[in-house]
Design a protein around this motif. Structure first.
Motif, PDB file in Angstrom:
ATOM      1  N   ALA A  59      13.827  -2.328 -20.126  1.00 25.39           N
ATOM      2  CA  ALA A  59      15.126  -2.990 -20.257  1.00 25.39           C
ATOM      3  C   ALA A  59      15.012  -4.135 -21.254  1.00 25.39           C
ATOM      4  CB  ALA A  59      15.593  -3.495 -18.897  1.00 25.39           C
ATOM      5  N   GLY A  60      14.750  -3.806 -22.507  1.00 22.00           N
ATOM      6  CA  GLY A  60      14.565  -4.831 -23.526  1.00 22.00           C
ATOM      7  C   GLY A  60      13.297  -5.610 -23.255  1.00 22.00           C
ATOM      8  N   GLY A  61      13.416  -6.907 -23.033  1.00 25.67           N
ATOM      9  CA  GLY A  61      12.250  -7.730 -22.726  1.00 25.67           C
ATOM     10  C   GLY A  61      11.842  -7.672 -21.274  1.00 25.67           C
ATOM     11  N   ALA A  62      12.575  -6.962 -20.453  1.00 22.58           N
ATOM     12  CA  ALA A  62      12.260  -6.846 -19.024  1.00 22.58           C
ATOM     13  C   ALA A  62      11.775  -5.437 -18.706  1.00 22.58           C
ATOM     14  CB  ALA A  62      13.504  -7.173 -18.198  1.00 22.58           C
ATOM     15  N   ARG A  63      11.100  -5.307 -17.580  1.00 18.68           N
ATOM     16  CA  ARG A  63      10.611  -3.998 -17.121  1.00 18.68           C
ATOM     17  C   ARG A  63      11.049  -3.822 -15.669  1.00 18.68           C
ATOM     18  NH1 ARG A  63       9.077   0.237 -19.659  1.00 18.68           N
ATOM     19  NH2 ARG A  63       7.599   1.537 -18.590  1.00 18.68           N
ATOM     20  N   ILE A  64      11.685  -2.689 -15.378  1.00 18.34           N
ATOM     21  CA  ILE A  64      12.165  -2.406 -14.024  1.00 18.34           C
ATOM     22  C   ILE A  64      11.228  -1.396 -13.378  1.00 18.34           C
ATOM     23  CG2 ILE A  64      14.123  -1.706 -12.605  1.00 18.34           C
ATOM     24  CD1 ILE A  64      15.850  -2.008 -15.203  1.00 18.34           C
ATOM     25  N   ALA A  65      10.671  -1.742 -12.223  1.00 18.72           N
ATOM     26  CA  ALA A  65       9.844  -0.817 -11.441  1.00 18.72           C
ATOM     27  C   ALA A  65      10.683  -0.366 -10.250  1.00 18.72           C
ATOM     28  CB  ALA A  65       8.561  -1.497 -10.982  1.00 18.72           C
ATOM     29  N   ILE A  66      11.155   0.870 -10.298  1.00 20.60           N
ATOM     30  CA  ILE A  66      11.988   1.424  -9.231  1.00 20.60           C
ATOM     31  C   ILE A  66      11.074   2.032  -8.170  1.00 20.60           C
ATOM     32  CG2 ILE A  66      13.738   3.161  -8.654  1.00 20.60           C
ATOM     33  CD1 ILE A  66      14.863   0.954 -10.384  1.00 20.60           C
ATOM     34  N   ALA A  67      11.161   1.518  -6.951  1.00 19.22           N
ATOM     35  CA  ALA A  67      10.344   2.037  -5.856  1.00 19.22           C
ATOM     36  C   ALA A  67      11.053   3.168  -5.109  1.00 19.22           C
ATOM     37  CB  ALA A  67      10.003   0.909  -4.880  1.00 19.22           C
ATOM     38  N   ARG A  68      12.388   3.094  -5.021  1.00 15.51           N
ATOM     39  CA  ARG A  68      13.169   4.098  -4.299  1.00 15.51           C
ATOM     40  C   ARG A  68      14.411   4.404  -5.103  1.00 15.51           C
ATOM     41  NH1 ARG A  68      17.762   4.360  -1.472  1.00 15.51           N
ATOM     42  NH2 ARG A  68      18.193   2.177  -1.907  1.00 15.51           N
ATOM     43  N   ALA A  69      14.728   5.682  -5.245  1.00 12.43           N
ATOM     44  CA  ALA A  69      15.951   6.081  -5.953  1.00 12.43           C
ATOM     45  C   ALA A  69      16.515   7.341  -5.303  1.00 12.43           C
ATOM     46  CB  ALA A  69      15.668   6.336  -7.424  1.00 12.43           C
ATOM     47  N   VAL A  70      17.787   7.288  -4.979  1.00  8.07           N
ATOM     48  CA  VAL A  70      18.483   8.445  -4.416  1.00  8.07           C
ATOM     49  C   VAL A  70      19.627   8.782  -5.365  1.00  8.07           C
ATOM     50  CG1 VAL A  70      19.845   9.302  -2.472  1.00  8.07           C
ATOM     51  CG2 VAL A  70      17.897   7.783  -2.051  1.00  8.07           C
ATOM     52  N   PHE A  71      19.693  10.039  -5.778  1.00  2.00           N
ATOM     53  CA  PHE A  71      20.732  10.511  -6.697  1.00  2.00           C
ATOM     54  C   PHE A  71      21.724  11.345  -5.893  1.00  2.00           C
ATOM     55  CE2 PHE A  71      17.061   9.573  -9.178  1.00  2.00           C
ATOM     56  CZ  PHE A  71      17.527   9.117 -10.395  1.00  2.00           C
ATOM     57  N   ALA A  72      23.003  10.952  -5.912  1.00  2.00           N
ATOM     58  CA  ALA A  72      24.044  11.663  -5.167  1.00  2.00           C
ATOM     59  C   ALA A  72      25.154  12.081  -6.123  1.00  2.00           C
ATOM     60  CB  ALA A  72      24.599  10.761  -4.068  1.00  2.00           C
ATOM     61  N   ASP A  73      26.004  12.990  -5.649  1.00  2.00           N
ATOM     62  CA  ASP A  73      27.128  13.492  -6.465  1.00  2.00           C
ATOM     63  C   ASP A  73      26.650  13.896  -7.853  1.00  2.00           C
ATOM     64  OD1 ASP A  73      28.843  12.970  -4.351  1.00  2.00           O
ATOM     65  OD2 ASP A  73      29.317  10.963  -5.072  1.00  2.00           O
TER      66      ASP A  73
END
Length: 195
Positions: free
Chosen positions: A59-73
Motif C-alpha cells: 500500500a505505497g509506503g505501508a504494508r498490509i499483512a492480512i491474517a483473515r479474509a472472507v470473500f462473499a457475494d
C-alpha cells in the motif's frame, strides 16, 4: 464325493474373496475419478479465494499483512485465462507504516483480476485488494493533527467512498478521542475529505 464338495467350497470361497477384493478397488477407482472431475474456472477462483489468507498487500509506503479474509457475494467473469472478480471482503490484519503497526479491520467491495498460475490454479494479477490498499496508502500518508498516533483503523469501502474509524494515542500515550475519517476515490487514488 467329499473331494468334489471340498473343491466346490474352496472355489466358492476364492470367488467371494475376489469379489470382496474388487469392491474396495472399485470404490477407490470411483473416488479417484470424482477427485479428477473438472471444476469450472469460477469454482476454481472461489476455491483459491477461500485459501487466500494469510496474504500481504503493498500500500505505497505501508504494508498490509492480512491474517483473515472472507470473500462473499463473489462474481467471476473469465476471459482467456484471466478472471475479473468482484466480491465483498471481510478481513483483519495489521498495517506496518513509518516504523509503527496499526491493527486493521476491513469490510468492502473489491474488484480485481486473477490469472491462471501453477501453484493454486488462480493467483492475483496485480494488487489483490486494490481498494483497501488505496485507502491505507492515503491514511498512512495523511498528516496527523496534534501528534496523534493511530493504533487501529476500522475501514469500510463502498464503491467510491470510504469511512474509517480511527483509534489513536495522544503524544503523552493517553488514549486520544476516536477519529472519523472520510475518503473519496480520485481516479485510481484515494484522498481524505471532510466526513
Amino acid at each position: 464325493m467329499s473331494k468334489s464338495r471340498s473343491r466346490s467350497r474352496s472355489r466358492s470361497r476364492s470367488r467371494s474373496r475376489s469379489r470382496s477384493r474388487s469392491v474396495p478397488s472399485l470404490t477407490v477407482c470411483a473416488l479417484a475419478l470424482l477427485s479428477c472431475s473438472v471444476a469450472s474456472p469460477a469454482t476454481e477462483v472461489k476455491e483459491a479465494l477461500a485459501r487466500a489468507a494469510p496474504l500481504e498487500v503493498d500500500a505505497g509506503g505501508a504494508r498490509i499483512a492480512i491474517a483473515r479474509a472472507v470473500f462473499a457475494d463473489v462474481a467471476v467473469s473469465v476471459d482467456a485465462g484471466r478472471a475479473l472478480v468482484v466480491a465483498v471482503v471481510d478481513a483483519d490484519g495489521r498495517v506496518s507504516t513509518g516504523g509503527s503497526e496499526v491493527r486493521v479491520g476491513y469490510v468492502g467491495r473489491e474488484a480485481f483480476e486473477m490469472e491462471r498460475c501453477p501453484r493454486t490454479r488462480w493467483c492475483a494479477a496485480g494488487a489483490p485488494l486494490p481498494a483497501l490498499a488505496g485507502v491505507v496508502e492515503a491514511l498512512a500518508a495523511a498528516p496527523r493533527p496534534d501528534g496523534r498516533r493511530p493504533v487501529a483503523w476500522q475501514i469500510r469501502v463502498e464503491r467510491d467512498r470510504a469511512s474509517v474509524g480511527e483509534d489513536a494515542l495522544a503524544p503523552d500515550g493517553a488514549r486520544a478521542p476516536r477519529g472519523v475519517l472520510a475518503l473519496v476515490r480520485d481516479g485510481v487514488r484515494w484522498r481524505l475529505t471532510s466526513p
